[in-house]
Design a protein around this motif. Sequence first.
Motif, PDB file in Angstrom:
ATOM      1  N   VAL A 288     -10.541 -29.839  26.698  1.00 56.44           N
ATOM      2  CA  VAL A 288     -12.003 -29.851  26.753  1.00 56.44           C
ATOM      3  C   VAL A 288     -12.488 -28.485  26.247  1.00 56.44           C
ATOM      4  CG1 VAL A 288     -14.035 -30.113  28.223  1.00 56.44           C
ATOM      5  CG2 VAL A 288     -11.944 -31.421  28.736  1.00 56.44           C
ATOM      6  N   PRO A 289     -12.958 -28.383  25.017  1.00 58.49           N
ATOM      7  CA  PRO A 289     -13.357 -27.087  24.461  1.00 58.49           C
ATOM      8  C   PRO A 289     -14.754 -26.682  24.928  1.00 58.49           C
ATOM      9  CG  PRO A 289     -13.655 -28.779  22.814  1.00 58.49           C
ATOM     10  CD  PRO A 289     -13.073 -29.461  24.026  1.00 58.49           C
ATOM     11  N   HIS A 290     -14.840 -26.352  26.196  1.00 58.78           N
ATOM     12  CA  HIS A 290     -16.140 -26.050  26.802  1.00 58.78           C
ATOM     13  C   HIS A 290     -16.016 -24.813  27.678  1.00 58.78           C
ATOM     14  CE1 HIS A 290     -20.046 -26.685  28.682  1.00 58.78           C
ATOM     15  NE2 HIS A 290     -19.467 -26.515  29.850  1.00 58.78           N
ATOM     16  N   GLY A 291     -17.083 -24.039  27.765  1.00 52.85           N
ATOM     17  CA  GLY A 291     -17.108 -22.908  28.680  1.00 52.85           C
ATOM     18  C   GLY A 291     -16.603 -21.633  28.055  1.00 52.85           C
ATOM     19  N   ILE A 292     -16.448 -20.630  28.894  1.00 48.15           N
ATOM     20  CA  ILE A 292     -16.160 -19.287  28.401  1.00 48.15           C
ATOM     21  C   ILE A 292     -14.796 -19.195  27.715  1.00 48.15           C
ATOM     22  CG2 ILE A 292     -15.263 -18.522  30.652  1.00 48.15           C
ATOM     23  CD1 ILE A 292     -16.433 -15.714  29.901  1.00 48.15           C
TER      24      ILE A 292
END
Length: 300
Positions: A288-292
């Motif tokens: 999941v390429p999400h967030g910091i």
Amino acid sequence: MLVVAVSSRALFNLEDGNTIYEQEGAAAFGAYMRKHENKPLRPGVAFHTVRKLLALNSHGMHDKVEVILLSSNTLDAGARVMKSVTHYRLDITRAFFTSGGDRFRIAKAANVTLFLSTNPAEVKKALGCGIASATVIPTSRLPAPETESAPLFIAFDGDSVLFDDSAERVNQLEGLDAFRASEMSNAKVPLGDGPFKSVLLALHEIQTSFEDRPDKPLRIALVTARELAVHERVLRTFRTWGVTVDEAAFCGGLPKGPILEAMNAHLFLDDGQHNVESARHFVPTCHVPHGIQADMAAAA
């Protein structure tokens, strides 16, 4: 209802055709697909997951899960894909072919809950449109025979996946001690919504329809790198959302792969590349390429 959109290349193995597309162009790819139109495609990296998801509809409760084929192919090239769906008797009734156009306008209109693809760039686009999305990572390990008839077991990471990345941001920018202090001082404050909250809620709704059955066909787990000392905020968040999970693993830094294997997980979703690398050698895994962590990787 859980509505899952899957790309052609995730559902079926299109690598030979994709090589032709990249080297010779769309016309050559279309000709290749037409030539082999009556030859079923091999299962792709998301095939077994899709089949397990669709099986939830066969437990006396229909219309719990819908799978949609969401493809950037042309209709002409997609004919082989549709014939492969029929060949494997997959209960997929809706398909959209956009000829390279924007698939995610269609996905939003079709109320898609989750998009699975092998293309990280497309996954990021879908996330940017507010659709929970993940890159299915190729793995050489097929599901063990005993897990085929076992309940569908889906495991999620917490921060940046089910929850927002606020806590992980403290961890990455200020260090572990600051993270612990922040989580303890905010223990009674629920975490914000992550991109996969909607998926968790849809799965929880499916679970409630089976709650009176001893042989529940779906299990959900949280598998987080958090240690036990910072569990309270997670529990508070789940209670605020009105959901429960069947299993929770506060790994405290242990590699997640062997733990997921011991759980017989069918699918694991995580935002951290190091956790994905650990898990993919043991169970089917999605990034999941999400967030910091995704932001830092993109900037590197």
